[in-house]
Write a protein that holds these residues in place. Structure first.
Motif, mmCIF file in Angstrom:
data_model
loop_
_atom_site.group_PDB
_atom_site.id
_atom_site.type_symbol
_atom_site.label_atom_id
_atom_site.label_comp_id
_atom_site.label_asym_id
_atom_site.label_seq_id
_atom_site.Cartn_x
_atom_site.Cartn_y
_atom_site.Cartn_z
ATOM 1 N N HIS A 1 0.879 -1.264 0.036
ATOM 2 C CA HIS A 1 0.033 -0.030 -0.126
ATOM 3 C C HIS A 1 1.023 0.974 0.297
ATOM 4 O O HIS A 1 1.460 1.984 1.714
ATOM 5 N N HIS B 1 -7.035 1.974 1.881
ATOM 6 C CA HIS B 1 -7.913 1.200 1.644
ATOM 7 C C HIS B 1 -8.935 1.630 2.692
ATOM 8 O O HIS B 1 -9.108 1.964 3.972
ATOM 9 N N GLN C 1 -14.273 -1.230 9.022
ATOM 10 C CA GLN C 1 -14.396 -2.332 9.560
ATOM 11 C C GLN C 1 -14.563 -1.873 11.257
ATOM 12 O O GLN C 1 -15.057 -2.228 12.018
ATOM 13 N N ARG D 1 -3.492 5.447 -2.921
ATOM 14 C CA ARG D 1 -2.165 5.220 -2.915
ATOM 15 C C ARG D 1 -1.141 6.006 -3.978
ATOM 16 O O ARG D 1 -2.185 6.510 -5.089
ATOM 17 N N ASP E 1 -0.138 4.997 -6.462
ATOM 18 C CA ASP E 1 0.169 4.419 -7.395
ATOM 19 C C ASP E 1 -0.073 5.958 -8.827
ATOM 20 O O ASP E 1 -0.891 6.214 -9.143
ATOM 21 N N THR F 1 -4.975 1.036 -15.116
ATOM 22 C CA THR F 1 -5.851 0.133 -14.722
ATOM 23 C C THR F 1 -5.644 0.828 -13.415
ATOM 24 O O THR F 1 -5.976 0.252 -12.010
ATOM 25 N N HIS F 2 -4.773 1.601 -12.839
ATOM 26 C CA HIS F 2 -4.487 2.416 -11.670
ATOM 27 C C HIS F 2 -4.963 3.989 -12.000
ATOM 28 O O HIS F 2 -4.861 4.622 -12.285
ATOM 29 N N GLN G 1 -13.322 2.446 -2.700
ATOM 30 C CA GLN G 1 -13.638 0.712 -2.404
ATOM 31 C C GLN G 1 -15.055 0.666 -2.051
ATOM 32 O O GLN G 1 -15.616 1.677 -1.496
ATOM 33 N N PHE H 1 -4.300 -12.127 3.203
ATOM 34 C CA PHE H 1 -4.253 -10.467 3.484
ATOM 35 C C PHE H 1 -4.261 -10.547 5.308
ATOM 36 O O PHE H 1 -5.320 -11.362 5.745
ATOM 37 N N THR I 1 -7.967 -10.599 7.241
ATOM 38 C CA THR I 1 -8.392 -12.348 7.448
ATOM 39 C C THR I 1 -7.686 -13.655 7.627
ATOM 40 O O THR I 1 -6.364 -13.553 7.037
ATOM 41 N N GLY J 1 -11.989 -8.943 -6.363
ATOM 42 C CA GLY J 1 -11.274 -7.753 -5.581
ATOM 43 C C GLY J 1 -11.396 -9.525 -4.205
ATOM 44 O O GLY J 1 -10.942 -10.042 -4.522
ATOM 45 N N ALA K 1 -11.314 -11.080 -0.631
ATOM 46 C CA ALA K 1 -12.949 -11.675 0.663
ATOM 47 C C ALA K 1 -11.495 -12.382 2.421
ATOM 48 O O ALA K 1 -11.228 -11.883 1.736
ATOM 49 N N PHE L 1 -15.543 -8.175 2.929
ATOM 50 C CA PHE L 1 -15.264 -8.364 1.644
ATOM 51 C C PHE L 1 -14.320 -6.433 1.408
ATOM 52 O O PHE L 1 -15.028 -5.597 1.526
ATOM 53 N N GLY M 1 -12.576 -2.972 -5.613
ATOM 54 C CA GLY M 1 -12.635 -1.268 -6.308
ATOM 55 C C GLY M 1 -13.590 -1.201 -6.858
ATOM 56 O O GLY M 1 -14.413 -1.891 -8.338
ATOM 57 N N ILE N 1 -9.259 3.869 -16.967
ATOM 58 C CA ILE N 1 -9.644 4.666 -15.565
ATOM 59 C C ILE N 1 -9.609 5.480 -16.208
ATOM 60 O O ILE N 1 -10.452 6.121 -15.312
HETATM 61 C C1 FA5 Z 1 -7.085 -3.968 0.020
HETATM 62 O O1 FA5 Z 1 -7.371 -3.755 -0.517
HETATM 63 C C2 FA5 Z 1 -8.160 -4.947 0.920
HETATM 64 N N1 FA5 Z 1 -8.570 -3.827 1.837
HETATM 65 C C3 FA5 Z 1 -9.847 -5.543 0.360
HETATM 66 C C4 FA5 Z 1 -10.294 -7.105 1.714
HETATM 67 C C5 FA5 Z 1 -10.973 -5.860 1.643
HETATM 68 C C6 FA5 Z 1 -9.304 -7.454 1.446
HETATM 69 C C7 FA5 Z 1 -11.913 -6.909 3.026
HETATM 70 C C8 FA5 Z 1 -10.199 -8.467 2.391
HETATM 71 C C9 FA5 Z 1 -11.154 -8.591 3.414
HETATM 72 P P1 FA5 Z 1 -6.256 -5.260 -2.887
HETATM 73 O O2 FA5 Z 1 -5.476 -3.919 -2.537
HETATM 74 O O3 FA5 Z 1 -6.199 -6.048 -3.152
HETATM 75 O O4 FA5 Z 1 -7.214 -5.032 -0.910
HETATM 76 O O5 FA5 Z 1 -6.477 -3.946 -3.466
HETATM 77 C C10 FA5 Z 1 -8.457 -4.093 -3.245
HETATM 78 C C11 FA5 Z 1 -9.052 -3.335 -4.851
HETATM 79 O O6 FA5 Z 1 -8.898 -2.443 -4.849
HETATM 80 C C12 FA5 Z 1 -8.737 -3.759 -5.856
HETATM 81 O O7 FA5 Z 1 -9.001 -5.705 -6.540
HETATM 82 C C13 FA5 Z 1 -8.230 -3.223 -7.042
HETATM 83 O O8 FA5 Z 1 -10.039 -3.132 -7.255
HETATM 84 C C14 FA5 Z 1 -8.361 -1.596 -6.394
HETATM 85 N N2 FA5 Z 1 -7.448 -0.441 -6.554
HETATM 86 C C15 FA5 Z 1 -6.025 -1.117 -5.729
HETATM 87 N N3 FA5 Z 1 -5.542 -0.402 -6.274
HETATM 88 C C16 FA5 Z 1 -6.094 0.667 -7.063
HETATM 89 C C17 FA5 Z 1 -5.676 1.508 -7.953
HETATM 90 N N4 FA5 Z 1 -4.691 2.672 -7.689
HETATM 91 N N5 FA5 Z 1 -6.596 2.404 -9.325
HETATM 92 C C18 FA5 Z 1 -7.902 1.525 -8.785
HETATM 93 N N6 FA5 Z 1 -8.158 0.172 -8.133
HETATM 94 C C19 FA5 Z 1 -7.613 -0.039 -7.371
#
Ligand code: FA5
Length: 345
Positions: free
Chosen positions: A158, A174, A179, A200, A202, A207-208, A214, A256, A259, A289, A291, A313, A316, A330
């Motif tokens: 992150h 996130h 929660q 973030r 990024d 796609t970012h 979220q 994660f 979880t 995503g 979960a 869960f 994005g 995006i």
């Molecule tokens: C999380 O952020 C976890 N908090 C999700 C989670 C919640 C898991 C509860 C379990 C239980 P992750 O880093 O994979 O997970 O991000 C989740 C989603 O955010 C990704 O699948 C993607 O769809 C979206 N995402 C992440 N970074 C970006 C970005 N820079 N731009 C657009 N979408 C993004």
């Protein structure tokens, strides 16, 4: 002086003509003919220079009086015509603000807003609370309480924006922080979702985005909540969001820190005429995503002492929108090109 007498006799006629003028043009014509640069009064003034000083004074005063009377009458008539014009306009151009809107060019809801509302409606109908959390968060809610202590490698994934001058304050990476806040505030049971902005560091690409949304879900109770419930809830959401009858969901083991077990959520899809179609009978799997079942350390950090069990869960939002609308970049969602905005309105 005869000319002056003549002026005095004609004054009544001019005043009548002025009072009878209904347009600015008619008034202007009288003005030009009388007190204008080459008007009759102006030329008469010039002739005064041939008179003796006394006569010049006497007739000059008389002529001035006539000139001022005409000037004042014209000004009054201008005001009268202006008032009449306004009154007429008010009569013919009345605006009833209680009438229904017939003009549809007032703008429309942005794709993000439309999607947020649709998702909220879905979860409302399933008995979920819809909650918000702050976008400026503390290290504690964003990481520590979610079982990501300092120096945990998951912090690296992150790329976090910290607030200058505040070591422990950041833009949340996130929505999982909600929660913790919800469990601390409400205890068990909880059935909630939270949709909001996350950040973030990024680089912006297809796609970012450094800012994205979220959707967080949390269903917890003292016991009896299983992965089966999670899978069923995910299936209903995906079917509702993509407006399809039935979907096939796959939970793939993943990690994660908050979880145990953690998993990635995939759903079946196929490609039809180059476009992606979510369908139960699809031949490929698409990642949606994360979960998992809530980690005991998360319950502990949230002040839940007794038995507790449940799932969470996180998706994005932009990625879901891209899949639903066949958007390949995006940046299309965030740019200000009015053609895109109209197209998705
Ligand atoms: C999380 O952020 C976890 N908090 C999700 C989670 C919640 C898991 C509860 C379990 C239980 P992750 O880093 O994979 O997970 O991000 C989740 C989603 O955010 C990704 O699948 C993607 O769809 C979206 N995402 C992440 N970074 C970006 C970005 N820079 N731009 C657009 N979408 C993004």
């Amino acid at each position: 002086m005869q000319l002056i007498q003549e002026m005095e006799q004609r004054l009544a006629g001019w005043l009548e003509a002025i009072a009878g003028s209904a347009t600015f043009a008619a008034l202007e014509k009288i003005k030009v003919e009388t007190i204008g640069k080459s008007g009759i009064l102006t030329t008469t003034f010039k002739e005064l220079s041939n008179l003796s000083i006394d006569d010049r004074k006497l007739f000059g005063e008389k002529l001035n009086k006539i000139k001022n009377t005409i000037g004042a009458a014209i000004s009054n008539q201008v005001k009268l015509i202006e008032n009449l014009t306004i009154t007429e306009k008010l009569k013919t151009e009345t605006l009833d603000v209680t009438l229904p809107v017939v003009n549809d060019s007032f703008g429309s809801l942005h794709l993000i807003t439309q999607s947020v509302r649709r998702i909220r409606d879905h979860y409302h109908s399933r008995g979920f609370m819809v909650l918000d959390g702050p976008e400026i968060e503390s290290d504690f809610f964003n990481f520590d309480a979610l079982n990501i202590p300092k120096h945990h490698p998951a912090r690296q994934s992150h790329d976090t924006f910290y607030i200058d001058g505040f070591d422990e304050t950041l833009l949340r990476t996130h929505t999982s922080c909600v929660q913790i806040r919800t469990m601390m505030k409400m205890g068990l049971p909880i059935r909630m979702i939270s949709i909001g902005k996350t950040y973030r560091n990024d680089p912006l690409d297809a796609t970012h985005s450094p800012m994205f949304h979220q959707i967080e879900g949390l269903v917890v109770d003292k016991g009896g909540i299983t992965i089966g419930h999670l899978k069923s809830e995910l299936r209903k959401f995906v079917a509702a969001f993509f407006e399809v009858q039935d979907v096939a969901i796959r939970l793939r083991p993943s990690y994660f820190p908050f979880t145990e077990p953690g998993m990635e959520v995939d759903c079946r899809y196929t490609k039809e005429n180059g476009r992606l179609k979510i369908t139960k009978d699809g031949d490929s799997w698409l990642e949606l995503g994360g979960a998992g079942m809530v980690h005991p350390n998360v319950f502990r950090a949230s002040g839940i002492d007794g038995p507790a069990q449940g799932f969470a869960f996180g998706f994005g939002l932009e990625r879901l929108i891209m899949l639903r609308h066949g958007i390949t970049d995006i940046r299309t969602i965030f740019d200000t090109d009015v053609r895109n905005i109209r197209h998705y309105a």
